[in-house]
Enzyme design. Structure first.
Site, PDB file in Angstrom:
ATOM      1  N   TYR A  58       0.857  -1.182   0.000  1.00  0.00           N
ATOM      2  CA  TYR A  58       0.000   0.000   0.000  1.00  0.00           C
ATOM      3  C   TYR A  58       0.897   1.236   0.000  1.00  0.00           C
ATOM      4  O   TYR A  58       1.485   1.597   1.018  1.00  0.00           O
ATOM      5  CB  TYR A  58      -0.891   0.044   1.229  1.00  0.00           C
ATOM      6  CG  TYR A  58      -1.950  -1.029   1.321  1.00  0.00           C
ATOM      7  CD1 TYR A  58      -2.258  -1.842   0.240  1.00  0.00           C
ATOM      8  CD2 TYR A  58      -2.665  -1.220   2.498  1.00  0.00           C
ATOM      9  CE1 TYR A  58      -3.233  -2.816   0.329  1.00  0.00           C
ATOM     10  CE2 TYR A  58      -3.651  -2.199   2.599  1.00  0.00           C
ATOM     11  CZ  TYR A  58      -3.924  -2.997   1.508  1.00  0.00           C
ATOM     12  OH  TYR A  58      -4.895  -3.960   1.615  1.00  0.00           O
ATOM     13  N   LEU A 211     -18.453  -1.409   2.496  1.00  0.00           N
ATOM     14  CA  LEU A 211     -19.205  -0.330   1.848  1.00  0.00           C
ATOM     15  C   LEU A 211     -18.906  -0.279   0.349  1.00  0.00           C
ATOM     16  O   LEU A 211     -19.194   0.715  -0.312  1.00  0.00           O
ATOM     17  CB  LEU A 211     -18.881   1.018   2.499  1.00  0.00           C
ATOM     18  CG  LEU A 211     -19.299   1.155   3.964  1.00  0.00           C
ATOM     19  CD1 LEU A 211     -18.919   2.533   4.503  1.00  0.00           C
ATOM     20  CD2 LEU A 211     -20.799   0.912   4.128  1.00  0.00           C
ATOM     21  N   ARG A 213     -16.198   0.071  -1.359  1.00  0.00           N
ATOM     22  CA  ARG A 213     -15.317   1.187  -1.737  1.00  0.00           C
ATOM     23  C   ARG A 213     -16.064   2.511  -1.819  1.00  0.00           C
ATOM     24  O   ARG A 213     -15.796   3.343  -2.661  1.00  0.00           O
ATOM     25  CB  ARG A 213     -14.619   0.865  -3.059  1.00  0.00           C
ATOM     26  CG  ARG A 213     -13.787  -0.407  -2.971  1.00  0.00           C
ATOM     27  CD  ARG A 213     -13.382  -0.941  -4.330  1.00  0.00           C
ATOM     28  NE  ARG A 213     -12.635  -2.175  -4.141  1.00  0.00           N
ATOM     29  CZ  ARG A 213     -13.183  -3.376  -3.990  1.00  0.00           C
ATOM     30  NH1 ARG A 213     -14.505  -3.493  -4.012  1.00  0.00           N
ATOM     31  NH2 ARG A 213     -12.440  -4.446  -3.809  1.00  0.00           N
ATOM     32  N   SER A 217     -22.046   3.623   0.501  1.00  0.00           N
ATOM     33  CA  SER A 217     -21.892   4.399   1.738  1.00  0.00           C
ATOM     34  C   SER A 217     -23.016   5.410   1.930  1.00  0.00           C
ATOM     35  O   SER A 217     -23.205   5.945   3.027  1.00  0.00           O
ATOM     36  CB  SER A 217     -20.559   5.150   1.719  1.00  0.00           C
ATOM     37  OG  SER A 217     -20.571   6.151   0.702  1.00  0.00           O
TER      38      SER A 217
END
Length: 336
Positions: A58, A211, A213, A217
C-alpha cells in the site's frame, strides 16, 4: 457506542468487532491527508478498535510507515492494544504498476523483515499473502509463515481472497486464524462455498469492502469526479449504467435506513455484523468523521423484519458489474 469483541477463529486473537482498514490512507483512493490519517488511527484506538489492517504494498511501504508513526505517537495503553494485520506478496514497479505475486518461502521472510522495520514492531499479529501465487503451493507459503511464528516474528496466519480448496490445503498445513475477503450487501460470493468452509474449519472472516469502496456508503453520487489515482475510476461497478443501477440499490437501502434513523453506511455495516459472530468488518475510514459514522453501526440492531426488508431491497447478485477489472480478477483464487 460500546465496542464489542470477536475472536479470529479458533486459533486467533480476540479483536474489536470492527477493524480499521488503512489502505485508503496511502493508496488507490486519491490523495489523503497524513495528519488526518494519523488522527483517525488515534481516534479508532481511543474508541476501542484493536485491529489495524495494512499491506506492505500500500503506497510501497507508505501505509506501514504511517501506521508505525501513529502507533509511536499514541498513548502507551492504546499502542499496546493494537493488533496489526499485514498482507504481503504483491509485486510492484516504480511507476506503481502491478506484476504478480511472490509466495516463495524466501520471499515471505524477506517481506516480513521489511514490514517489521517499517511498522517499528517486534512481531506482526496476523500475516497473510495478499493473493495466491499460482507458481507456489499454498502449503509452502503458509509453512514459511509458520516458521516465522516459531521464531517469534509472527503471531497468527491469515489468508486473503482464496477459494475453498485452497483454504482446506492451508488449514491442513498450519492453524489459520482468518480469511480476509470482500463481503458486503453487493459482494456476497463467499456465501456459496467459502463461508461454509471457513465455518466448518473454525476460521474467522475479516470482511473488507463492506461499503463497496464507498459505493454503498450513501455518500457517492453519479456526478462525482474521481481523481486519476483513484482506482474506482476504472472499476466496473463505478462505470456508466452499472453505476446508475448500483446507486439505485443504495436509494432503496436509504429508505430502510431512514426508517431506523440511521445512515446508509451504518445499516450496510450493521448488515455485515449481523451475518455472524465469526465475521469482523473492516471499515476503510480515512477521516475521523467517517470513522465516527462507521462506529455508529455497532449500535444498530437489525431484527428479522429489517433483514428481510434489506434482502428485498438489495438481493444477492443485484449489483451490476464485477468487483474488480479483468486484470485483477485474473489473480483471484476466490469467487469473483
Amino acid at each position: 457506542m460500546t465496542m464489542r469483541t470477536r475472536t479470529l477463529g479458533t486459533t486467533g486473537p480476540q479483536v474489536s468487532a470492527l477493524g480499521l482498514g488503512c489502505m485508503g490512507m496511502s493508496a488507490l483512493y486519491g490523495d489523503a491527508d497524513r495528519t488526518e490519517s494519523i488522527a483517525t488511527i488515534h481516534a479508532a484506538l481511543e474508541a476501542g478498535v484493536t485491529l489495524l489492517d495494512t499491506g506492505d504494498f500500500y503506497g510501497m511501504g507508505h501505509n506501514e510507515m504511517l501506521i508505525g508513526e501513529a502507533l509511536r505517537s499514541a498513548p502507551a495503553a492504546r499502542r499496546e492494544q493494537a493488533l496489526v494485520s499485514v498482507k504481503f506478496g504483491a509485486l510492484r514497479g516504480p511507476d506503481g504498476g502491478w506484476s504478480g505475486y511472490d509466495g516463495r518461502p524466501a520471499a515471505v521472510r524477506n517481506f516480513a523483515a521489511y514490514s517489521l522495520q517499517r511498522l517499528g514492531v517486534d512481531h506482526i499479529d496476523v500475516y497473510r499473502i495478499a493473493r495466491l501465487d499460482p507458481a507456489v503451493p499454498i502449503e509452502e507459503t503458509v509453512g514459511a509463515i509458520a516458521e516465522l511464528i516459531e521464531q517469534g516474528y509472527v503471531r497468527h496466519i491469515g489468508l486473503s481472497e482464496v477459494g475453498a480448496q485452497t483454504i482446506r490445503r492451508a488449514a491442513a498445513t498450519a492453524p489459520i486464524a482468518d480469511l480476509q475477503i470482500e463481503y458486503s450487501l453487493i459482494s456476497r460470493g463467499i456465501e456459496k462455498s467459502i463461508l461454509p468452509t471457513t465455518r466448518e474449519l473454525g476460521i474467522a472472516v475479516t470482511a473488507y469492502g463492506v461499503l463497496s469502496r464507498g459505493l454503498i456508503s450513501g455518500h457517492f453520487t453519479a456526478d462525482r469526479q474521481l481523481a486519476a489515482n483513484d482506482f474506482r475510476a476504472f472499476s466496473p461497478r463505478f462505470q456508466g449504467d452499472n453505476l446508475r443501477h448500483n446507486l439505485g440499490l443504495v436509494e432503496a437501502l436509504r429508505k430502510i435506513a431512514e426508517q431506523k434513523g440511521v445512515t446508509v453506511a451504518q445499516i450496510a455495516i450493521a448488515w455485515v455484523l449481523a451475518r455472524g459472530e465469526d465475521i469482523v468488518p473492516l471499515v476503510g475510514a480515512r477521516t475521523r468523521e467517517r470513522l465516527t459514522e462507521s462506529l455508529g453501526a455497532l449500535d444498530v440492531l437489525l431484527d428479522e423484519a429489517d433483514l428481510a426488508a434489506i434482502e428485498q431491497a438489495v438481493p444477492a447478485d443485484a449489483a451490476a458489474g464485477d468487483r474488480y477489472g479483468a486484470a485483477a480478477l485474473a489473480h483471484l483464487d476466490s469467487e469473483r
